[in-house]
Design an enzyme around this catalytic site. Structure first.
Site, PDB file in Angstrom:
ATOM      1  N   CYS A  28       0.838  -1.199   0.000  1.00 25.74           N
ATOM      2  CA  CYS A  28       0.000   0.000   0.000  1.00 25.74           C
ATOM      3  C   CYS A  28       0.880   1.258   0.000  1.00 25.74           C
ATOM      4  CB  CYS A  28      -0.977  -0.032   1.164  1.00 25.74           C
ATOM      5  SG  CYS A  28      -2.319   1.158   1.028  1.00 25.74           S
ATOM      6  N   HIS A  29       0.871   2.047   1.075  1.00 27.03           N
ATOM      7  CA  HIS A  29       1.717   3.235   1.157  1.00 27.03           C
ATOM      8  C   HIS A  29       3.107   2.903   1.692  1.00 27.03           C
ATOM      9  CE1 HIS A  29      -2.227   5.287   0.925  1.00 27.03           C
ATOM     10  NE2 HIS A  29      -1.536   6.224   0.310  1.00 27.03           N
ATOM     11  N   GLU A  58      -5.626   6.664  -4.819  1.00 25.52           N
ATOM     12  CA  GLU A  58      -5.495   7.849  -3.962  1.00 25.52           C
ATOM     13  C   GLU A  58      -6.587   8.869  -4.313  1.00 25.52           C
ATOM     14  OE1 GLU A  58      -4.054   8.619  -0.777  1.00 25.52           O
ATOM     15  OE2 GLU A  58      -2.210   7.943  -1.738  1.00 25.52           O
TER      16      GLU A  58
END
Length: 121
Positions: A28-29, A58
């Site tokens: 993910c991030h 996003e």
């Protein structure tokens, strides 16, 4: 996204693990923690296949103006070979011992890929 890219301890951990040939993974991030790392004076992700939370994901949650940068764009800027699957679907990319997942739905398949990569080592 805010602290990871600037954290010198995280940078050193990624660089050390890469030099030692260890498995490195992020989902993910999480790949934001890879953007400051370097190997032989070049961005660690340069030339590597990676994925992360995509620009379109996003934007779909309305956070593109909140995050310090769009991770997909940053990885591409650093010379990574960014790949993505369908938004909100599991998608994992492996390049040697670097294993990345696109979004939270990618967590389980990423973990399975990390385990199989460790078993092969």
């Amino acid at each position: 996204m805010g602290d990871g890219p600037k954290d010198p301890h995280l940078r050193k951990a990624v660089e050390t693990a890469a030099k030692q040939g260890k498995v490195i993974s992020a989902v993910c991030h999480g790949p934001a923690g890879l953007v400051s790392a370097e190997l032989d004076g070049k961005p660690f992700v340069r030339g590597k296949k990676v994925t992360s939370f995509s620009n379109s994901e996003e934007e779909s949650v309305g956070k593109e103006a909140v995050v310090p940068f769009l991770l997909e764009d940053k990885l591409l800027e650093l010379g990574a070979k960014y790949e993505k699957g369908k938004d909100w679907s599991p998608f994992v990319v492996q390049d040697g011992k670097l294993v990345t997942g696109q979004n939270p739905q990618s967590s389980a398949p990423l973990a399975e890929k990390v385990v199989s990569t460790l078993e092969e080592s």
